[in-house]
Design an enzyme around this catalytic site. Structure first.
Site, PDB file in Angstrom:
ATOM      1  N   ARG A  28      48.801  47.600 -23.646  1.00 46.02           N
ATOM      2  CA  ARG A  28      50.122  48.253 -23.723  1.00 46.02           C
ATOM      3  C   ARG A  28      50.065  49.128 -24.967  1.00 46.02           C
ATOM      4  NH1 ARG A  28      56.122  45.899 -23.063  1.00 46.02           N
ATOM      5  NH2 ARG A  28      55.401  46.151 -20.926  1.00 46.02           N
ATOM      6  N   HIS A  54      54.100  52.804 -15.958  1.00 42.56           N
ATOM      7  CA  HIS A  54      54.118  51.327 -16.000  1.00 42.56           C
ATOM      8  C   HIS A  54      53.771  50.805 -14.597  1.00 42.56           C
ATOM      9  CE1 HIS A  54      54.837  47.424 -17.404  1.00 42.56           C
ATOM     10  NE2 HIS A  54      56.152  47.419 -17.548  1.00 42.56           N
ATOM     11  N   GLN A  90      54.420  47.072 -13.320  1.00 39.40           N
ATOM     12  CA  GLN A  90      55.810  46.769 -12.977  1.00 39.40           C
ATOM     13  C   GLN A  90      56.113  47.194 -11.543  1.00 39.40           C
ATOM     14  OE1 GLN A  90      58.315  45.279 -15.076  1.00 39.40           O
ATOM     15  NE2 GLN A  90      59.270  45.120 -13.054  1.00 39.40           N
ATOM     16  N   ASP A 146      66.763  51.610 -15.714  1.00 45.51           N
ATOM     17  CA  ASP A 146      65.992  51.060 -16.828  1.00 45.51           C
ATOM     18  C   ASP A 146      66.767  51.379 -18.107  1.00 45.51           C
ATOM     19  OD1 ASP A 146      63.947  50.038 -18.414  1.00 45.51           O
ATOM     20  OD2 ASP A 146      62.588  51.749 -18.133  1.00 45.51           O
ATOM     21  N   CYS A 152      63.618  46.648 -14.415  1.00 46.41           N
ATOM     22  CA  CYS A 152      62.376  45.999 -14.866  1.00 46.41           C
ATOM     23  C   CYS A 152      62.599  45.051 -16.038  1.00 46.41           C
ATOM     24  CB  CYS A 152      61.343  47.061 -15.219  1.00 46.41           C
ATOM     25  SG  CYS A 152      61.808  48.089 -16.630  1.00 46.41           S
ATOM     26  N   ARG A 196      56.074  39.703 -11.590  1.00 44.61           N
ATOM     27  CA  ARG A 196      55.043  40.257 -12.462  1.00 44.61           C
ATOM     28  C   ARG A 196      53.824  39.328 -12.453  1.00 44.61           C
ATOM     29  NH1 ARG A 196      56.361  43.835 -16.458  1.00 44.61           N
ATOM     30  NH2 ARG A 196      54.093  43.939 -16.688  1.00 44.61           N
TER      31      ARG A 196
END
Ligand code: CP
Ligand code: NVA
Length: 308
Positions: free
Chosen positions: A108, A135, A138, A226, A264, A292
């Site tokens: 990340r 991402h 996700q 988000d 998310c 996830r």
């Protein structure tokens, strides 16, 4: 050939479909078992993942670690500040050194170029655990969650309302790969990445941008949003710009009567979505979080050619 998981638009649709199906399979294998139950599936036994974090994380950190443990493997969770990477060792040298020790790397990070540089020099799979640009892990959990609740995502309508951020780029890629309509409502100042929109046009994906949250939401099977301020962003004028894009119960009513709400996480209630929506009957946010774990088991197994 090393199988990296960097971005959805670079991976074959058939492989992505197989990963979703594998995620559902590994989830079923654990379903209903009490905490502490050991998995029969030890398909990642002998493998070790180095999971590197240059930004904070709850879900990605814990789900990758648990995915490795539950499938018999090991994970090292490393904060970049504790690595020589954090004090100037090159990404290239880090890639070469870690490739001598472990079997896969998840990172990340901020600049997407660090991820691609790592993948270029690693001789082991590299997984994108979020960058400023995208991402994809996700999205694997999100597609899986959508399908659990609503059946095949093919030809369904997903409506985004909010910042045109890294999540939007991965949703755009997913729309093309899984063949659904993706509507994006966002302010002009926070438009999605032009490269992702251009790519969508080139491949004929069903992706549209509008300035009206209502227009995007009409008849949709899912409303999704988000945070308004992603990690590394300045808040600036975002709260004013994004206020008309908040998902509230009135906006949910514009969608199909059985539409779901996705996010998310982490979330800010009463900003991008009201608490009534976030914690309401149409919300599937905690299934998304759980998935996830399952979806990433499938990603890891794909990268390591270890699907059972
Ligand atoms: N959704 C997500 O990636 O959460 P974390 O930032 O907690 O990993
Ligand atoms: N867009 C958010 C996603 C967090 C999982 C961010 O980058 O901070």
């Amino acid at each position: 050939m090393v199988k990296h998981f960097l971005d959805l638009h670079e991976i074959d649709a058939a492989d992505l479909r197989k990963m979703i199906d594998d995620g559902i399979k590994v989830k079923k294998a654990r379903a209903g078992k009490p905490k502490g139950t050991k998995d029969d599936d030890k398909s990642l036994e002998g493998y070790t993942l180095a999971a590197i974090f240059e930004k904070p994380s709850t879900r990605t950190r814990v789900s990758f670690d648990m995915a490795m443990r539950q499938l018999g493997g090991d994970a090292m969770v490393l904060n970049s500040g504790d690595l020589q990477l954090g004090r100037g060792e090159t990404v290239e040298d880090t890639a070469k050194v870690l490739s001598r020790f472990v079997d896969a790397i998840m990172i990340r990070t901020d600049a997407h170029s660090k991820l691609t540089e790592l993948a270029k020099h690693a001789t082991i799979p590299v997984i994108n655990g979020l960058t400023n640009d995208s991402h994809p892990c996700q999205l694997m959990a999100d597609v899986m969650t959508f399908e659990e609740h609503k059946g095949s995502i093919k030809n369904k309508i997903i409506a985004w309302s909010g910042d045109g951020n890294n999540m939007v780029t991965s949703w755009i890629h997913a729309a093309a790969k899984f063949d659904f309509e993706f509507r994006i409502a966002c302010p002009e100042e926070l438009n999605p990445d032009q490269r992702a929109l251009d790519w969508a046009r080139e491949v004929g994906a069903n992706v549209h941008v509008t300035r009206s949250a209502e227009e995007a939401a009409v008849g949709a099977d899912c409303l999704v949003t988000d945070t308004w301020v992603s990690m590394g962003d300045d808040a600036g004028d975002r709260h004013n710009l994004l206020a008309p894009f908040q998902i509230d119960e009135k906006l949910m009513e514009k969608a199909a009567s059985d539409a779901i709400f996705m996010h998310c996480l982490p979330a800010h209630r009463e900003e991008e979505a009201t608490a009534a929506v976030m914690d309401g009957p149409q919300s599937v946010i905690f299934d998304e979080a759980e998935n996830r774990l399952h979806a990433q088991k499938a990603v890891l197994r794909w990268c390591l050619n270890a699907a059972s």
